[in-house]
Design an enzyme around this catalytic site. Structure first.
Site, mmCIF file in Angstrom:
data_model
loop_
_atom_site.group_PDB
_atom_site.id
_atom_site.type_symbol
_atom_site.label_atom_id
_atom_site.label_comp_id
_atom_site.label_asym_id
_atom_site.label_seq_id
_atom_site.Cartn_x
_atom_site.Cartn_y
_atom_site.Cartn_z
ATOM 1 N N CYS A 78 0.810 -1.223 0.000
ATOM 2 C CA CYS A 78 0.000 0.000 0.000
ATOM 3 C C CYS A 78 0.841 1.270 0.000
ATOM 4 O O CYS A 78 0.313 2.359 -0.211
ATOM 5 C CB CYS A 78 -0.925 0.012 1.223
ATOM 6 S SG CYS A 78 -0.048 0.131 2.809
ATOM 7 N N GLN A 79 2.148 1.151 0.241
ATOM 8 C CA GLN A 79 2.984 2.358 0.354
ATOM 9 C C GLN A 79 2.892 3.283 -0.858
ATOM 10 O O GLN A 79 2.931 4.505 -0.700
ATOM 11 C CB GLN A 79 4.440 1.965 0.616
ATOM 12 C CG GLN A 79 4.692 1.366 1.987
ATOM 13 C CD GLN A 79 4.505 -0.145 2.001
ATOM 14 O OE1 GLN A 79 3.926 -0.705 1.070
ATOM 15 N NE2 GLN A 79 4.999 -0.801 3.028
#
Length: 245
Positions: A78-79
């Protein structure tokens, strides 16, 4: 019993949700060391891959004896989309959705469950949905807050649910008709009361502070990246309910 392959498993949040729904996890893939130790402790007998680039249809069959699974889930990193990062999206080296899509193409599960932060909606969701639909899947997206299952924080997560009954798959060079998704908001909503009960039962006492806890930094980082199982349990339970008919 339905079978499940977990990609980007972390400490097993989606795996636990699947387990609660009576679905058997038959494989996991996680590259980070500490989450892998957690997975090894709680699911010691499950075949595990450390790098998704090494997970192929051939290696999956060699290690599980299965040619496919009913469900592939994955909280692809998700970064690239998180407000806590630089939000480089598809330009980020950690954008690994194409690898998850490759595994989906090779194994052709009936169901796909993708998990990510809410930020993916503006940055890459259209591409993810298009990729799945091009593979013959009907898709639906849900935005689920952890507060909706009893947590004391919002923690919005985007759930991407895709289904195919093999209609729409290109076979022998012929493109067939795309089928309909067999999951609805009502079916997802029905298990939410049970999910809230499970949150009250299983919630962790660990706060985001370090009080001399062994491996404290790794534990807090893992919790920060983890899926709240109760958020995704209703989806797995809805799929399990559908599978009974």
């Amino acid at each position: 019993m339905l079978t499940h392959l977990s990609l980007f498993s972390g400490i097993g949040g989606l795996d636990l949700a699947a387990e609660w729904a009576g679905i058997q996890t038959v494989g996991q893939c996680e590259w980070a060391n500490y989450p892998t130790k957690v997975l090894e402790k709680h699911w010691p007998d499950i075949p595990r891959w450390r790098d998704i680039r090494t997970l192929t249809g051939e290696s999956f069959y060699e290690r599980t004896g299965l040619h496919t699974v009913d469900i592939i889930s994955g909280g692809f990193p998700c970064q690239p989309f998180s407000v806590a990062g630089k939000r480089q999206g598809k330009e980020d080296d950690r954008y690994l959705w194409p690898e998850m899509l490759r595994v989906i193409e090779e194994l052709r599960p009936s169901w796909v469950i993708g998990e990510n932060v809410a930020g993916i909606i503006r940055m890459a969701l259209d591409d993810v949905l298009s990729d799945l639909e091009n593979q013959g899947y009907a898709t639906r997206t849900f935005v689920l807050p952890a507060a909706g299952v009893g947590a004391m924080h919002r923690r919005y997560r985007t759930a991407i649910v895709a289904h195919t009954d093999c209609i729409g798959v290109e076979r022998n060079g012929k493109k067939q008709i795309l089928g309909e998704s067999h999951i609805s908001v009502r079916q997802i909503s029905e298990p939410f009361q049970d999910a809230e009960r499970r949150y009250d039962t299983y919630q962790s006492r660990l706060c985001r502070s370090l009080y001399g806890i062994p491996n404290g930094v790794d534990r807090v980082r893992s919790l920060g990246n983890a899926v709240v199982p109760q958020q995704f349990y209703p989806i797995f339970q809805a799929i399990a309910n559908i599978g009974r008919y």
